[in-house]
Design a protein around this motif. Structure first.
Motif, PDB file in Angstrom:
ATOM      1  N   LYS A   1       0.820  -1.214   0.000  1.00 57.03           N
ATOM      2  CA  LYS A   1       0.000   0.000   0.000  1.00 57.03           C
ATOM      3  C   LYS A   1       0.859   1.272   0.000  1.00 57.03           C
ATOM      4  N   TRP A   2       1.863   1.296   0.893  1.00 63.62           N
ATOM      5  CA  TRP A   2       2.648   2.526   1.031  1.00 63.62           C
ATOM      6  C   TRP A   2       3.740   2.646  -0.015  1.00 63.62           C
TER       7      TRP A   2
ATOM      8  N   PRO B   1      -1.512   6.061  -5.276  1.00 65.69           N
ATOM      9  CA  PRO B   1      -2.234   5.382  -4.196  1.00 65.69           C
ATOM     10  C   PRO B   1      -3.225   4.343  -4.724  1.00 65.69           C
ATOM     11  N   LEU B   2      -3.233   3.195  -4.078  1.00 66.96           N
ATOM     12  CA  LEU B   2      -4.164   2.127  -4.485  1.00 66.96           C
ATOM     13  C   LEU B   2      -5.563   2.468  -3.988  1.00 66.96           C
ATOM     14  N   PRO B   3      -6.590   2.152  -4.757  1.00 66.29           N
ATOM     15  CA  PRO B   3      -7.945   2.382  -4.259  1.00 66.29           C
ATOM     16  C   PRO B   3      -8.215   1.500  -3.043  1.00 66.29           C
ATOM     17  N   THR B   4      -9.087   1.953  -2.158  1.00 65.20           N
ATOM     18  CA  THR B   4      -9.352   1.171  -0.945  1.00 65.20           C
ATOM     19  C   THR B   4     -10.230  -0.050  -1.240  1.00 65.20           C
ATOM     20  N   GLU B   5     -10.960   0.005  -2.322  1.00 64.96           N
ATOM     21  CA  GLU B   5     -11.816  -1.127  -2.697  1.00 64.96           C
ATOM     22  C   GLU B   5     -11.244  -1.806  -3.939  1.00 64.96           C
ATOM     23  N   GLY B   6     -11.439  -3.109  -4.029  1.00 68.24           N
ATOM     24  CA  GLY B   6     -11.118  -3.835  -5.263  1.00 68.24           C
ATOM     25  C   GLY B   6      -9.661  -4.218  -5.418  1.00 68.24           C
ATOM     26  N   VAL B   7      -8.869  -4.033  -4.370  1.00 72.56           N
ATOM     27  CA  VAL B   7      -7.464  -4.445  -4.453  1.00 72.56           C
ATOM     28  C   VAL B   7      -7.202  -5.531  -3.409  1.00 72.56           C
ATOM     29  N   GLU B   8      -6.629  -6.617  -3.861  1.00 68.94           N
ATOM     30  CA  GLU B   8      -6.284  -7.708  -2.951  1.00 68.94           C
ATOM     31  C   GLU B   8      -4.772  -7.905  -3.003  1.00 68.94           C
ATOM     32  N   VAL B   9      -4.166  -8.080  -1.842  1.00 69.78           N
ATOM     33  CA  VAL B   9      -2.721  -8.337  -1.810  1.00 69.78           C
ATOM     34  C   VAL B   9      -2.476  -9.737  -1.261  1.00 69.78           C
ATOM     35  N   LEU B  10      -1.759 -10.545  -2.017  1.00 72.47           N
ATOM     36  CA  LEU B  10      -1.393 -11.884  -1.557  1.00 72.47           C
ATOM     37  C   LEU B  10       0.074 -11.847  -1.136  1.00 72.47           C
ATOM     38  N   ASN B  11       0.338 -12.386   0.051  1.00 76.50           N
ATOM     39  CA  ASN B  11       1.634 -12.204   0.687  1.00 76.50           C
ATOM     40  C   ASN B  11       2.521 -13.442   0.567  1.00 76.50           C
ATOM     41  N   MET B  12       3.532 -13.353  -0.287  1.00 76.36           N
ATOM     42  CA  MET B  12       4.422 -14.507  -0.492  1.00 76.36           C
ATOM     43  C   MET B  12       5.446 -14.660   0.634  1.00 76.36           C
ATOM     44  N   ARG B  13       5.488 -13.697   1.575  1.00 77.36           N
ATOM     45  CA  ARG B  13       6.407 -13.845   2.716  1.00 77.36           C
ATOM     46  C   ARG B  13       5.781 -14.696   3.806  1.00 77.36           C
ATOM     47  N   THR B  14       4.458 -14.785   3.822  1.00 78.59           N
ATOM     48  CA  THR B  14       3.820 -15.545   4.904  1.00 78.59           C
ATOM     49  C   THR B  14       3.026 -16.744   4.402  1.00 78.59           C
ATOM     50  N   ASP B  15       2.526 -16.678   3.188  1.00 69.73           N
ATOM     51  CA  ASP B  15       1.711 -17.781   2.683  1.00 69.73           C
ATOM     52  C   ASP B  15       2.545 -18.717   1.822  1.00 69.73           C
ATOM     53  N   ASP B  16       2.147 -19.994   1.756  1.00 73.42           N
ATOM     54  CA  ASP B  16       2.860 -20.907   0.872  1.00 73.42           C
ATOM     55  C   ASP B  16       2.295 -20.788  -0.545  1.00 73.42           C
ATOM     56  N   ALA B  17       3.004 -21.379  -1.491  1.00 75.43           N
ATOM     57  CA  ALA B  17       2.630 -21.235  -2.904  1.00 75.43           C
ATOM     58  C   ALA B  17       1.238 -21.780  -3.175  1.00 75.43           C
ATOM     59  N   GLN B  18       0.920 -22.907  -2.546  1.00 73.73           N
ATOM     60  CA  GLN B  18      -0.374 -23.527  -2.839  1.00 73.73           C
ATOM     61  C   GLN B  18      -1.531 -22.619  -2.399  1.00 73.73           C
ATOM     62  N   THR B  19      -1.395 -22.018  -1.240  1.00 78.03           N
ATOM     63  CA  THR B  19      -2.445 -21.114  -0.747  1.00 78.03           C
ATOM     64  C   THR B  19      -2.634 -19.952  -1.714  1.00 78.03           C
TER      65      THR B  19
END
Lengths: 136, 304
Positions: A74-75, A83-101
Protein backbone atom coordinates in the motif's frame (compact mmCIF):
# COMPACT_ATOMS: atom_id res chain seq x y z
CA UNK A 1 -19.97 -4.31 -15.27
CA UNK A 2 -17.11 -5.39 -13.02
CA UNK A 3 -13.77 -4.88 -14.79
CA UNK A 4 -11.72 -7.98 -15.55
CA UNK A 5 -9.33 -8.81 -12.74
CA UNK A 6 -5.70 -7.82 -13.31
CA UNK A 7 -2.88 -9.74 -11.66
CA UNK A 8 0.44 -8.11 -10.80
CA UNK A 9 3.30 -10.33 -9.66
CA UNK A 10 6.44 -8.96 -7.96
CA UNK A 11 9.56 -11.11 -8.18
CA UNK A 12 11.38 -9.17 -5.44
CA UNK A 13 14.50 -9.62 -7.53
CA UNK A 14 16.81 -7.47 -5.38
CA UNK A 15 16.47 -9.30 -2.06
CA UNK A 16 16.01 -12.73 -0.59
CA UNK A 17 13.15 -11.90 1.71
CA UNK A 18 10.56 -13.80 -0.31
CA UNK A 19 11.33 -17.53 -0.24
CA UNK A 20 12.61 -18.64 -3.66
CA UNK A 21 10.43 -21.72 -3.78
CA UNK A 22 7.29 -19.69 -3.12
CA UNK A 23 7.93 -17.02 -5.73
CA UNK A 24 9.10 -19.57 -8.32
CA UNK A 25 6.10 -21.83 -7.82
CA UNK A 26 3.61 -18.96 -7.93
CA UNK A 27 5.22 -17.58 -11.09
CA UNK A 28 5.13 -21.06 -12.62
CA UNK A 29 1.43 -21.26 -11.83
CA UNK A 30 0.77 -17.89 -13.44
CA UNK A 31 2.84 -18.64 -16.52
CA UNK A 32 1.01 -21.92 -17.07
CA UNK A 33 -2.45 -20.57 -16.32
CA UNK A 34 -4.90 -19.27 -18.90
CA UNK A 35 -5.09 -15.86 -17.25
CA UNK A 36 -3.12 -12.84 -18.47
CA UNK A 37 -0.86 -11.15 -15.91
CA UNK A 38 1.78 -8.48 -15.51
CA UNK A 39 5.02 -9.12 -13.64
CA UNK A 40 7.68 -6.76 -12.38
CA UNK A 41 11.22 -7.37 -11.21
CA UNK A 42 10.91 -5.41 -7.98
CA UNK A 43 8.08 -3.19 -6.73
CA UNK A 44 10.40 -1.39 -4.28
CA UNK A 45 12.69 -0.39 -7.12
CA UNK A 46 9.74 0.86 -9.19
CA UNK A 47 8.42 2.83 -6.21
CA UNK A 48 11.81 4.47 -5.63
CA UNK A 49 11.90 5.44 -9.30
CA UNK A 50 8.29 6.65 -9.09
CA UNK A 51 7.59 4.60 -12.20
CA UNK A 52 4.42 5.93 -13.88
CA UNK A 53 3.43 2.33 -14.61
CA UNK A 54 2.40 2.13 -10.95
CA UNK A 55 -0.15 4.89 -11.57
CA UNK A 56 -1.61 2.87 -14.45
CA UNK A 57 -1.67 -0.27 -12.31
CA UNK A 58 -3.36 1.47 -9.39
CA UNK A 59 -6.00 2.85 -11.74
CA UNK A 60 -7.02 -0.65 -12.86
CA UNK A 61 -9.89 -1.13 -10.43
CA UNK A 62 -9.96 -4.87 -9.90
CA UNK A 63 -6.36 -5.73 -9.03
CA UNK A 64 -4.64 -8.63 -7.27
CA UNK A 65 -1.06 -7.92 -6.24
CA UNK A 66 1.11 -10.94 -5.48
CA UNK A 67 4.00 -9.56 -3.46
CA UNK A 68 4.61 -9.15 0.27
CA UNK A 69 2.86 -7.50 3.24
CA UNK A 70 -0.26 -5.51 2.29
CA UNK A 71 0.88 -2.55 4.42
CA UNK A 72 4.20 -2.44 2.54
CA UNK A 73 2.52 -2.72 -0.86
CA UNK A 74 0.00 0.00 0.00
CA UNK A 75 2.65 2.53 1.03
CA UNK A 76 5.06 1.60 -1.77
CA UNK A 77 2.36 2.54 -4.29
CA UNK A 78 1.53 5.66 -2.30
CA UNK A 79 5.21 6.70 -2.15
CA UNK A 80 5.28 6.53 -5.94
CA UNK A 81 2.34 8.92 -6.18
CA UNK A 82 0.06 6.04 -7.16
CA UNK A 83 -2.23 5.38 -4.20
CA UNK A 84 -4.16 2.13 -4.48
CA UNK A 85 -7.95 2.38 -4.26
CA UNK A 86 -9.35 1.17 -0.95
CA UNK A 87 -11.82 -1.13 -2.70
CA UNK A 88 -11.12 -3.84 -5.26
CA UNK A 89 -7.46 -4.45 -4.45
CA UNK A 90 -6.28 -7.71 -2.95
CA UNK A 91 -2.72 -8.34 -1.81
CA UNK A 92 -1.39 -11.88 -1.56
CA UNK A 93 1.63 -12.20 0.69
CA UNK A 94 4.42 -14.51 -0.49
CA UNK A 95 6.41 -13.84 2.72
CA UNK A 96 3.82 -15.55 4.90
CA UNK A 97 1.71 -17.78 2.68
CA UNK A 98 2.86 -20.91 0.87
CA UNK A 99 2.63 -21.23 -2.90
CA UNK A 100 -0.37 -23.53 -2.84
CA UNK A 101 -2.44 -21.11 -0.75
CA UNK A 102 -1.61 -18.25 -3.09
CA UNK A 103 -2.33 -20.30 -6.22
CA UNK A 104 -5.70 -21.29 -4.75
CA UNK A 105 -6.52 -17.62 -4.21
CA UNK A 106 -5.47 -16.82 -7.77
CA UNK A 107 -7.36 -19.72 -9.29
CA UNK A 108 -10.32 -20.82 -7.17
CA UNK A 109 -10.69 -24.56 -7.45
CA UNK A 110 -6.98 -25.06 -7.99
CA UNK A 111 -5.76 -28.00 -5.91
CA UNK A 112 -2.03 -28.36 -6.55
CA UNK A 113 0.22 -25.90 -8.40
CA UNK A 114 3.18 -28.18 -8.90
CA UNK A 115 4.41 -31.34 -7.24
CA UNK A 116 6.70 -29.31 -4.96
CA UNK A 117 4.37 -26.37 -4.37
CA UNK A 118 2.83 -27.89 -1.29
CA UNK A 119 6.21 -28.12 0.40
CA UNK A 120 6.88 -24.41 -0.07
CA UNK A 121 6.32 -22.36 3.00
CA UNK A 122 6.78 -18.78 4.00
CA UNK A 123 7.68 -17.23 7.34
CA UNK A 124 4.59 -17.84 9.39
CA UNK A 125 0.87 -18.35 9.34
CA UNK A 126 -1.81 -16.93 7.09
CA UNK A 127 -1.36 -13.75 5.19
CA UNK A 128 -3.70 -10.84 5.51
CA UNK A 129 -5.15 -9.53 2.31
CA UNK A 130 -6.80 -6.26 3.16
CA UNK A 131 -5.08 -2.93 2.61
CA UNK A 132 -6.10 -1.51 5.95
CA UNK A 133 -2.76 -2.55 7.48
CA UNK A 134 -1.99 -2.90 11.14
CA UNK A 135 -3.79 -0.52 13.42
CA UNK A 136 -3.05 -1.77 16.90
CA UNK B 1 14.97 13.67 -5.60
CA UNK B 2 14.42 10.61 -7.76
CA UNK B 3 13.01 11.31 -11.19
CA UNK B 4 9.73 9.84 -12.25
CA UNK B 5 10.91 7.40 -14.85
CA UNK B 6 9.10 4.60 -16.60
CA UNK B 7 10.50 1.10 -17.06
CA UNK B 8 12.07 1.64 -20.45
CA UNK B 9 10.98 -1.58 -22.07
CA UNK B 10 7.91 -3.66 -21.48
CA UNK B 11 8.14 -7.19 -22.88
CA UNK B 12 4.87 -8.78 -23.89
CA UNK B 13 4.79 -12.56 -24.23
CA UNK B 14 2.00 -12.87 -26.76
CA UNK B 15 0.03 -16.10 -27.06
CA UNK B 16 -3.14 -14.70 -28.56
CA UNK B 17 -4.67 -14.84 -32.01
CA UNK B 18 -2.48 -15.87 -34.98
CA UNK B 19 0.22 -17.30 -32.74
CA UNK B 20 1.15 -20.64 -31.23
CA UNK B 21 1.77 -21.03 -27.50
CA UNK B 22 5.45 -20.95 -26.53
CA UNK B 23 6.83 -24.22 -25.10
CA UNK B 24 5.91 -24.30 -21.39
CA UNK B 25 9.47 -24.58 -20.03
CA UNK B 26 10.76 -21.84 -22.32
CA UNK B 27 7.91 -19.53 -21.32
CA UNK B 28 8.77 -19.94 -17.63
CA UNK B 29 12.53 -19.59 -18.06
CA UNK B 30 12.10 -16.56 -20.29
CA UNK B 31 9.76 -14.85 -17.82
CA UNK B 32 12.14 -15.48 -14.90
CA UNK B 33 15.16 -14.27 -16.86
CA UNK B 34 13.46 -11.09 -18.04
CA UNK B 35 12.20 -10.26 -14.54
CA UNK B 36 15.63 -10.82 -13.02
CA UNK B 37 17.00 -8.37 -15.57
CA UNK B 38 14.45 -5.78 -14.46
CA UNK B 39 12.05 -5.81 -17.42
CA UNK B 40 8.32 -5.42 -17.00
CA UNK B 41 6.78 -8.60 -18.41
CA UNK B 42 3.18 -8.97 -19.52
CA UNK B 43 1.66 -12.27 -20.48
CA UNK B 44 -1.20 -12.16 -22.97
CA UNK B 45 -3.37 -15.25 -23.32
CA UNK B 46 -5.91 -16.12 -26.05
CA UNK B 47 -8.87 -14.49 -24.33
CA UNK B 48 -7.03 -11.85 -22.33
CA UNK B 49 -6.47 -8.18 -23.01
CA UNK B 50 -3.20 -6.28 -22.60
CA UNK B 51 -3.20 -3.87 -19.65
CA UNK B 52 -2.82 -0.29 -20.82
CA UNK B 53 0.36 1.32 -19.46
CA UNK B 54 2.03 4.48 -20.69
CA UNK B 55 5.22 2.81 -21.89
CA UNK B 56 7.52 4.45 -24.44
CA UNK B 57 8.48 1.04 -25.84
CA UNK B 58 6.80 -2.34 -26.00
CA UNK B 59 8.47 -5.47 -27.33
CA UNK B 60 6.01 -8.16 -28.39
CA UNK B 61 7.44 -11.68 -28.54
CA UNK B 62 5.37 -14.48 -30.03
CA UNK B 63 5.47 -17.63 -32.12
CA UNK B 64 3.60 -16.00 -34.97
CA UNK B 65 2.15 -18.07 -37.76
CA UNK B 66 2.70 -15.36 -40.37
CA UNK B 67 5.31 -12.70 -41.05
CA UNK B 68 5.01 -9.69 -38.77
CA UNK B 69 5.97 -6.05 -39.15
CA UNK B 70 8.94 -5.43 -36.80
CA UNK B 71 7.98 -1.90 -35.74
CA UNK B 72 4.79 0.09 -35.42
CA UNK B 73 3.68 3.16 -33.52
CA UNK B 74 0.52 3.24 -31.47
CA UNK B 75 -1.04 6.47 -32.69
CA UNK B 76 -3.01 6.98 -29.47
CA UNK B 77 -0.12 6.67 -27.04
CA UNK B 78 2.98 7.27 -29.20
CA UNK B 79 4.29 3.95 -27.92
CA UNK B 80 6.83 2.28 -30.17
CA UNK B 81 5.70 -1.32 -30.64
CA UNK B 82 8.53 -3.68 -31.60
CA UNK B 83 7.45 -7.15 -32.73
CA UNK B 84 9.70 -10.20 -33.00
CA UNK B 85 8.86 -13.72 -34.09
CA UNK B 86 10.59 -16.12 -31.69
CA UNK B 87 9.17 -19.31 -33.15
CA UNK B 88 11.76 -22.08 -32.73
CA UNK B 89 14.33 -19.84 -30.99
CA UNK B 90 16.20 -20.89 -27.85
CA UNK B 91 16.25 -18.82 -24.64
CA UNK B 92 19.67 -17.31 -25.33
CA UNK B 93 18.68 -16.19 -28.82
CA UNK B 94 15.48 -14.60 -27.51
CA UNK B 95 17.45 -12.78 -24.79
CA UNK B 96 19.74 -11.37 -27.48
CA UNK B 97 16.71 -10.04 -29.35
CA UNK B 98 15.43 -8.43 -26.15
CA UNK B 99 18.85 -6.90 -25.43
CA UNK B 100 19.00 -5.41 -28.93
CA UNK B 101 15.60 -3.75 -28.60
CA UNK B 102 16.38 -2.67 -25.04
CA UNK B 103 19.57 -0.93 -26.18
CA UNK B 104 17.60 0.81 -28.89
CA UNK B 105 14.99 1.96 -26.37
CA UNK B 106 17.61 3.02 -23.81
CA UNK B 107 19.47 4.95 -26.49
CA UNK B 108 16.38 6.92 -27.37
CA UNK B 109 15.70 7.60 -23.70
CA UNK B 110 19.26 8.78 -23.10
CA UNK B 111 19.00 11.08 -26.13
CA UNK B 112 15.80 12.61 -24.86
CA UNK B 113 16.38 12.72 -21.11
CA UNK B 114 20.12 12.57 -20.55
CA UNK B 115 22.27 9.80 -19.12
CA UNK B 116 21.55 8.29 -15.76
CA UNK B 117 23.94 8.98 -12.92
CA UNK B 118 25.74 6.14 -11.09
CA UNK B 119 23.47 6.68 -8.07
CA UNK B 120 20.42 6.43 -10.28
CA UNK B 121 18.01 3.88 -8.79
CA UNK B 122 17.56 2.57 -12.31
CA UNK B 123 21.05 1.11 -12.08
CA UNK B 124 20.78 -2.67 -11.67
CA UNK B 125 23.37 -2.52 -8.89
CA UNK B 126 21.28 -0.34 -6.60
CA UNK B 127 19.47 -2.44 -4.01
CA UNK B 128 16.18 -0.66 -3.42
CA UNK B 129 16.58 -0.14 0.31
CA UNK B 130 14.87 2.97 1.64
CA UNK B 131 12.25 3.94 4.22
CA UNK B 132 8.57 3.99 3.31
CA UNK B 133 6.25 6.03 5.51
CA UNK B 134 2.92 4.65 6.73
CA UNK B 135 0.92 7.90 6.78
CA UNK B 136 -1.95 6.17 8.58
CA UNK B 137 0.37 6.12 11.61
CA UNK B 138 2.79 9.00 11.08
CA UNK B 139 2.18 12.02 13.33
CA UNK B 140 4.67 14.26 11.50
CA UNK B 141 6.83 14.54 14.63
CA UNK B 142 10.00 14.92 12.50
CA UNK B 143 12.07 12.61 14.72
CA UNK B 144 13.17 10.63 11.66
CA UNK B 145 14.27 13.84 9.95
CA UNK B 146 16.13 14.86 13.06
CA UNK B 147 17.80 11.46 13.40
CA UNK B 148 18.92 10.71 9.85
CA UNK B 149 22.42 11.94 9.03
CA UNK B 150 22.18 11.19 5.33
CA UNK B 151 19.53 13.62 4.15
CA UNK B 152 17.10 10.84 3.24
CA UNK B 153 14.12 12.71 4.69
CA UNK B 154 12.70 16.07 3.71
CA UNK B 155 9.58 18.13 4.18
CA UNK B 156 7.00 18.89 1.49
CA UNK B 157 5.77 22.44 0.82
CA UNK B 158 2.71 21.47 2.83
CA UNK B 159 4.92 20.67 5.82
CA UNK B 160 4.64 16.91 5.66
CA UNK B 161 7.56 14.59 6.30
CA UNK B 162 8.58 12.74 3.14
CA UNK B 163 11.29 10.43 1.86
CA UNK B 164 13.23 12.66 -0.48
CA UNK B 165 16.52 10.96 -1.30
CA UNK B 166 15.95 7.21 -1.31
CA UNK B 167 19.36 6.38 -2.74
CA UNK B 168 21.12 8.19 0.14
CA UNK B 169 19.81 5.53 2.54
CA UNK B 170 22.39 3.08 3.90
CA UNK B 171 21.60 -0.41 2.63
CA UNK B 172 20.26 -2.78 5.32
CA UNK B 173 20.20 -0.07 7.99
CA UNK B 174 16.73 0.28 9.58
CA UNK B 175 17.83 2.61 12.41
CA UNK B 176 15.37 5.42 11.69
CA UNK B 177 12.44 3.00 11.86
CA UNK B 178 13.65 1.94 15.32
CA UNK B 179 13.46 5.51 16.58
CA UNK B 180 10.00 6.26 15.17
CA UNK B 181 7.65 6.46 18.18
CA UNK B 182 4.65 5.49 16.04
CA UNK B 183 6.07 2.44 14.21
CA UNK B 184 5.31 4.36 11.02
CA UNK B 185 8.50 3.67 9.07
CA UNK B 186 8.75 0.54 6.95
CA UNK B 187 11.62 -1.08 5.17
CA UNK B 188 9.81 -3.63 2.99
CA UNK B 189 12.96 -5.69 2.49
CA UNK B 190 13.75 -5.93 6.21
CA UNK B 191 13.80 -9.40 7.74
CA UNK B 192 11.36 -8.91 10.60
CA UNK B 193 8.09 -7.26 11.50
CA UNK B 194 6.67 -4.77 11.97
CA UNK B 195 9.45 -2.90 10.10
CA UNK B 196 8.90 -5.13 7.03
CA UNK B 197 5.24 -4.09 6.85
CA UNK B 198 3.83 -6.88 8.99
CA UNK B 199 0.88 -6.01 11.19
CA UNK B 200 1.64 -3.99 14.30
CA UNK B 201 0.89 -5.60 17.62
CA UNK B 202 -0.04 -3.76 20.80
CA UNK B 203 3.37 -4.81 22.20
CA UNK B 204 5.09 -3.01 19.33
CA UNK B 205 3.14 0.16 20.07
CA UNK B 206 3.85 -0.04 23.82
CA UNK B 207 7.55 -0.48 23.16
CA UNK B 208 7.72 2.44 20.76
CA UNK B 209 5.65 4.70 23.01
CA UNK B 210 8.56 4.68 25.44
CA UNK B 211 10.73 6.47 22.89
CA UNK B 212 9.29 9.86 23.67
CA UNK B 213 12.22 12.06 22.91
CA UNK B 214 14.87 10.72 20.65
CA UNK B 215 17.24 13.60 21.28
CA UNK B 216 17.57 12.60 24.93
CA UNK B 217 16.93 8.90 24.55
CA UNK B 218 19.05 7.97 21.58
CA UNK B 219 20.24 10.85 19.45
CA UNK B 220 21.71 12.85 22.29
CA UNK B 221 23.49 9.83 23.69
CA UNK B 222 24.88 8.82 20.36
CA UNK B 223 26.18 12.24 19.44
CA UNK B 224 27.49 13.14 22.87
CA UNK B 225 29.25 9.79 23.03
CA UNK B 226 30.80 10.48 19.65
CA UNK B 227 31.76 13.99 20.70
CA UNK B 228 33.50 12.70 23.84
CA UNK B 229 35.36 10.09 21.91
CA UNK B 230 36.25 12.65 19.29
CA UNK B 231 37.65 15.08 21.88
CA UNK B 232 39.79 12.36 23.48
CA UNK B 233 40.94 11.12 20.11
CA UNK B 234 41.82 14.64 18.98
CA UNK B 235 44.14 15.25 21.92
CA UNK B 236 45.91 11.97 21.20
CA UNK B 237 46.05 12.48 17.45
CA UNK B 238 47.47 15.98 17.82
CA UNK B 239 50.52 14.33 19.39
CA UNK B 240 50.74 11.32 17.14
CA UNK B 241 49.26 12.35 13.77
CA UNK B 242 48.81 8.72 12.86
CA UNK B 243 46.04 8.24 10.32
CA UNK B 244 45.92 4.48 10.76
CA UNK B 245 45.50 4.82 14.50
CA UNK B 246 42.84 7.44 13.97
CA UNK B 247 40.89 5.08 11.78
CA UNK B 248 41.27 2.22 14.25
CA UNK B 249 40.11 4.47 17.06
CA UNK B 250 37.02 5.49 15.15
CA UNK B 251 36.19 1.88 14.34
CA UNK B 252 36.68 0.92 17.99
CA UNK B 253 34.46 3.78 19.04
CA UNK B 254 31.77 2.78 16.61
CA UNK B 255 31.93 -0.87 17.61
CA UNK B 256 31.45 0.19 21.23
CA UNK B 257 28.67 2.48 20.13
CA UNK B 258 26.95 -0.40 18.37
CA UNK B 259 27.15 -2.52 21.53
CA UNK B 260 25.65 0.32 23.53
CA UNK B 261 22.77 0.79 21.16
CA UNK B 262 22.02 -2.86 20.70
CA UNK B 263 18.73 -3.26 18.99
CA UNK B 264 19.16 -0.55 16.41
CA UNK B 265 20.44 -3.28 14.09
CA UNK B 266 22.78 -0.96 12.21
CA UNK B 267 25.01 -3.08 9.94
CA UNK B 268 28.73 -3.01 10.78
CA UNK B 269 29.52 -1.76 7.26
CA UNK B 270 27.29 1.26 7.82
CA UNK B 271 28.91 2.03 11.17
CA UNK B 272 32.41 1.69 9.80
CA UNK B 273 31.59 3.96 6.88
CA UNK B 274 30.15 6.73 9.02
CA UNK B 275 31.84 10.11 8.64
CA UNK B 276 34.07 11.56 11.35
CA UNK B 277 32.54 12.48 14.70
CA UNK B 278 32.82 16.18 13.87
CA UNK B 279 31.02 15.66 10.61
CA UNK B 280 28.35 13.56 12.36
CA UNK B 281 27.83 16.36 14.87
CA UNK B 282 27.54 18.93 12.11
CA UNK B 283 25.07 16.81 10.14
CA UNK B 284 23.05 15.99 13.24
CA UNK B 285 22.74 19.68 14.06
CA UNK B 286 21.64 20.48 10.50
CA UNK B 287 19.08 17.68 10.54
CA UNK B 288 17.77 18.80 13.92
CA UNK B 289 17.49 22.37 12.68
CA UNK B 290 15.60 21.23 9.58
CA UNK B 291 13.18 19.30 11.79
CA UNK B 292 12.68 22.25 14.13
CA UNK B 293 12.00 24.59 11.23
CA UNK B 294 9.42 22.19 9.83
CA UNK B 295 7.74 21.84 13.22
CA UNK B 296 7.68 25.62 13.67
CA UNK B 297 6.23 26.08 10.19
CA UNK B 298 3.52 23.52 10.91
CA UNK B 299 2.71 25.16 14.25
CA UNK B 300 2.42 28.57 12.55
CA UNK B 301 0.17 27.12 9.83
CA UNK B 302 -2.06 25.59 12.51
CA UNK B 303 -2.46 28.97 14.20
CA UNK B 304 -3.38 30.77 10.97
Amino acid sequence: MKPQRSVLFCRCAFARVVPDDVKNDVLKHLVHSAEPFDAVGDLCEMSARKDPTLVDLAAQGNLTVVACYPRAVKWLFSAAGAPLPTEGVEVLNMRTDDAQTICQRLTPGFSNATPDASSSSGESAPAESSLSGGSA
Amino acid sequence: MIARKSSTLRVVLYEGRDSRPLPAELRLELTQTLLDRGFLVSSVKPNGALSKFQQPHILVLGAFEQAVSPLATDAQSDTQVHVRNVDGLALSAICELVDDVSKLADGEDADSSGNSSPADPKSPRWKPWFPVIDYDRCTNCMQCLSFCLFDVYGVTKAGQITVQNQSNCKTDCPACSRVCPEVAILFPKYKAGPINGDEISSDDVRREAMKVDISSLLGGDIYSMLRDRSAKAKSRFSKERDDDRALKERQRCLTKLQQNIEGLDIPAEVLSSLPSADSIRERAEKAKQKAQEALQMNAQNKNV
